[in-house]
Design a protein around this motif. Structure first.
Motif, PDB file in Angstrom:
ATOM      1  N   ALA A 237       0.841  -1.193   0.000  1.00 48.41           N
ATOM      2  CA  ALA A 237       0.000   0.000   0.000  1.00 48.41           C
ATOM      3  C   ALA A 237       0.878   1.245   0.000  1.00 48.41           C
ATOM      4  O   ALA A 237       1.829   1.349   0.786  1.00 48.41           O
ATOM      5  CB  ALA A 237      -0.924   0.006   1.212  1.00 48.41           C
ATOM      6  N   ILE A 238       0.545   2.185  -0.883  1.00 47.80           N
ATOM      7  CA  ILE A 238       1.253   3.453  -0.969  1.00 47.80           C
ATOM      8  C   ILE A 238       0.219   4.579  -1.033  1.00 47.80           C
ATOM      9  O   ILE A 238      -0.650   4.571  -1.906  1.00 47.80           O
ATOM     10  CB  ILE A 238       2.164   3.513  -2.214  1.00 47.80           C
ATOM     11  CG1 ILE A 238       3.311   2.512  -2.074  1.00 47.80           C
ATOM     12  CG2 ILE A 238       2.703   4.923  -2.427  1.00 47.80           C
ATOM     13  CD1 ILE A 238       4.267   2.512  -3.261  1.00 47.80           C
ATOM     14  N   PRO A 239       0.266   5.545  -0.115  1.00 48.18           N
ATOM     15  CA  PRO A 239      -0.668   6.686  -0.184  1.00 48.18           C
ATOM     16  C   PRO A 239      -0.360   7.591  -1.369  1.00 48.18           C
ATOM     17  O   PRO A 239       0.806   7.891  -1.658  1.00 48.18           O
ATOM     18  CB  PRO A 239      -0.429   7.415   1.143  1.00 48.18           C
ATOM     19  CG  PRO A 239       0.205   6.395   2.042  1.00 48.18           C
ATOM     20  CD  PRO A 239       1.051   5.555   1.132  1.00 48.18           C
ATOM     21  N   LEU A 240      -1.426   8.027  -2.056  1.00 48.45           N
ATOM     22  CA  LEU A 240      -1.318   8.916  -3.210  1.00 48.45           C
ATOM     23  C   LEU A 240      -2.278  10.076  -3.021  1.00 48.45           C
ATOM     24  O   LEU A 240      -3.429   9.881  -2.622  1.00 48.45           O
ATOM     25  CB  LEU A 240      -1.687   8.151  -4.489  1.00 48.45           C
ATOM     26  CG  LEU A 240      -1.936   8.973  -5.761  1.00 48.45           C
ATOM     27  CD1 LEU A 240      -0.622   9.551  -6.291  1.00 48.45           C
ATOM     28  CD2 LEU A 240      -2.611   8.121  -6.831  1.00 48.45           C
ATOM     29  N   ASN A 262       4.583   0.199   6.008  1.00 51.33           N
ATOM     30  CA  ASN A 262       5.208  -1.005   6.564  1.00 51.33           C
ATOM     31  C   ASN A 262       4.260  -1.714   7.522  1.00 51.33           C
ATOM     32  O   ASN A 262       3.436  -1.083   8.182  1.00 51.33           O
ATOM     33  CB  ASN A 262       6.502  -0.633   7.292  1.00 51.33           C
ATOM     34  CG  ASN A 262       7.571  -0.126   6.339  1.00 51.33           C
ATOM     35  OD1 ASN A 262       7.713  -0.634   5.225  1.00 51.33           O
ATOM     36  ND2 ASN A 262       8.309   0.887   6.760  1.00 51.33           N
ATOM     37  N   GLN A 263       4.386  -3.033   7.572  1.00 52.27           N
ATOM     38  CA  GLN A 263       3.569  -3.866   8.462  1.00 52.27           C
ATOM     39  C   GLN A 263       2.077  -3.567   8.285  1.00 52.27           C
ATOM     40  O   GLN A 263       1.338  -3.409   9.257  1.00 52.27           O
ATOM     41  CB  GLN A 263       3.996  -3.673   9.919  1.00 52.27           C
ATOM     42  CG  GLN A 263       5.437  -4.092  10.166  1.00 52.27           C
ATOM     43  CD  GLN A 263       5.863  -3.900  11.617  1.00 52.27           C
ATOM     44  OE1 GLN A 263       5.363  -3.008  12.310  1.00 52.27           O
ATOM     45  NE2 GLN A 263       6.767  -4.735  12.080  1.00 52.27           N
ATOM     46  N   PHE A 264       1.690  -3.480   7.021  1.00 51.72           N
ATOM     47  CA  PHE A 264       0.291  -3.237   6.693  1.00 51.72           C
ATOM     48  C   PHE A 264      -0.128  -4.181   5.586  1.00 51.72           C
ATOM     49  O   PHE A 264       0.563  -4.278   4.574  1.00 51.72           O
ATOM     50  CB  PHE A 264       0.098  -1.785   6.240  1.00 51.72           C
ATOM     51  CG  PHE A 264      -1.334  -1.413   5.974  1.00 51.72           C
ATOM     52  CD1 PHE A 264      -2.140  -0.944   7.001  1.00 51.72           C
ATOM     53  CD2 PHE A 264      -1.885  -1.560   4.703  1.00 51.72           C
ATOM     54  CE1 PHE A 264      -3.464  -0.612   6.760  1.00 51.72           C
ATOM     55  CE2 PHE A 264      -3.203  -1.230   4.460  1.00 51.72           C
ATOM     56  CZ  PHE A 264      -3.997  -0.757   5.486  1.00 51.72           C
ATOM     57  N   PRO A 265      -1.235  -4.905   5.780  1.00 51.55           N
ATOM     58  CA  PRO A 265      -2.119  -4.852   6.950  1.00 51.55           C
ATOM     59  C   PRO A 265      -1.540  -5.611   8.136  1.00 51.55           C
ATOM     60  O   PRO A 265      -0.742  -6.518   7.975  1.00 51.55           O
ATOM     61  CB  PRO A 265      -3.395  -5.526   6.437  1.00 51.55           C
ATOM     62  CG  PRO A 265      -2.910  -6.482   5.385  1.00 51.55           C
ATOM     63  CD  PRO A 265      -1.754  -5.804   4.724  1.00 51.55           C
ATOM     64  N   SER A 266      -1.996  -5.203   9.312  1.00 48.72           N
ATOM     65  CA  SER A 266      -1.601  -5.883  10.547  1.00 48.72           C
ATOM     66  C   SER A 266      -2.674  -6.907  10.905  1.00 48.72           C
ATOM     67  O   SER A 266      -3.570  -7.195  10.105  1.00 48.72           O
ATOM     68  CB  SER A 266      -1.443  -4.864  11.674  1.00 48.72           C
ATOM     69  OG  SER A 266      -2.715  -4.336  12.044  1.00 48.72           O
ATOM     70  N   ASN A 267      -2.627  -7.421  12.114  1.00 51.36           N
ATOM     71  CA  ASN A 267      -3.654  -8.366  12.566  1.00 51.36           C
ATOM     72  C   ASN A 267      -4.850  -7.667  13.193  1.00 51.36           C
ATOM     73  O   ASN A 267      -5.795  -8.325  13.632  1.00 51.36           O
ATOM     74  CB  ASN A 267      -3.047  -9.352  13.583  1.00 51.36           C
ATOM     75  CG  ASN A 267      -1.995 -10.244  12.951  1.00 51.36           C
ATOM     76  OD1 ASN A 267      -2.138 -10.644  11.803  1.00 51.36           O
ATOM     77  ND2 ASN A 267      -0.936 -10.532  13.695  1.00 51.36           N
TER      78      ASN A 267
END
Length: 311
Positions: A237-240, A262-267
């Motif tokens: 995932a990268i925000p745009l 980083n670490q996305f998605p989490s639990n």
């Protein structure tokens, strides 16, 4: 998620000649005329239409005012009304910017800057989910992004099939793939193929598709489907974000690409929803009134809370 019909073939249908589409046919010449007008005339038309739209689109006006009231509680009533009219203007000029992107793309030459392209270029052999907002720039934002990298788009179908077809054909020069929001299989396939896909998880579709998470300090139903999509496709995932600066004489368009999450998605889906909302909120705050505040972002309310909007 942009709007249009699920006409995957993009082929003309003879049914488009039926009487129910005649109004759209009638409007077509006027739309094409608007598309080739000089920018300063497009700008002035948008300015001219703000007050009539503010007067007659009462439901959208009331939604916009309420959204601004609850998200920017420090504003006075006068500031809220001015901000609301700014939203309406940006919606109107956004229509012209979309027409320019489709039919007069050279207008954007030397008017675009990008920051953070290296974050997309650094991704190898993975799809990219571009997390973005429903900005009033509409397809102009998609077009200026396509000047630097290829992207697909997720959209919501329109009700008018002929209008949908027209939009589909207009967007073909901008996006390689146009994916219905209901076609998750195609979305996952595009990501598995290493495509970058523009996806806006900032609308209220209830809690069957999301969780409650704060957005501008107000609890809002927040989509979580992208978490599963990323897990299925092994995408990142990268925000745009894209926005306009300047005035009628010197408009300039900016593309902001932020680092990979980083670490996305989490639990924890609630934690992820809060994280994404914070990112989108920070984007919107760059040019707050270029966001589509005309949508009922806070339609779903926590149990025991009253509705934000008038019935």
């Amino acid at each position: 998620m942009l709007d249009h019909h699920q006409n995957k073939s993009g082929k003309f249908q003879w049914a488009f000649l039926l009487p129910k589409y005649w109004t759209t046919w009638f409007l077509l010449p006027f739309i094409f005329i608007l598309a080739v007008l000089p920018w300063f005339i497009q700008w002035r038309i948008a300015k001219l239409l703000v007050n009539p739209a503010w007067k007659y689109l009462k439901r959208r006006k009331n939604i916009t005012i309420r959204n601004i009231e609850v998200c920017f509680s420090d504003k006075s009533p006068e500031e809220i009304e001015k901000a609301g009219k700014d939203v309406f203007f940006n919606m109107l000029i956004g229509f012209f910017e979309a027409l320019n992107a489709w039919y007069s793309p050279n207008w954007f030459n030397n008017r675009v800057s990008i920051k953070g392209l290296e974050h997309i270029e650094a991704v190898k052999d993975k799809g990219i989910l571009l997390l973005s907002t429903h900005t009033t720039l509409l397809d102009a934002g998609g077009y200026i992004s396509s000047l630097f990298f290829e992207l697909d788009v997720v959209y919501r179908p329109q009700n008018n099939a002929f209008l949908d077809w027209l939009i589909y054909c207009s967007r073909k020069r901008v996006y390689k793939n146009q994916i219905s929001k209901n076609d998750m299989r195609q979305l996952v396939r595009s990501l598995k193929d290493g495509r970058a896909v523009w996806y806006s998880p900032d609308q209220d579709f209830g809690l069957k598709q999301g969780v409650m998470a704060p957005f501008f300090g107000i609890y809002a139903a927040t989509l979580t489907a992208h978490r599963r999509i990323m897990q299925m496709s092994n995408a990142v995932a990268i925000p745009l974000y894209f926005y306009r600066k300047g005035d009628i004489r010197n408009p300039h368009y900016h593309i902001l690409i932020e680092p990979i999450l980083n670490q996305f998605p989490s639990n924890d889906e609630v934690s992820d929803a809060i994280r994404v909302n914070n990112i989108l909120e920070n984007q919107i705050r760059i040019e707050p009134m270029q966001y589509m505040w005309v949508h009922r972002r806070f339609k779903t309310r926590p149990e025991g809370f009253t509705s934000i909007y008038l019935k």
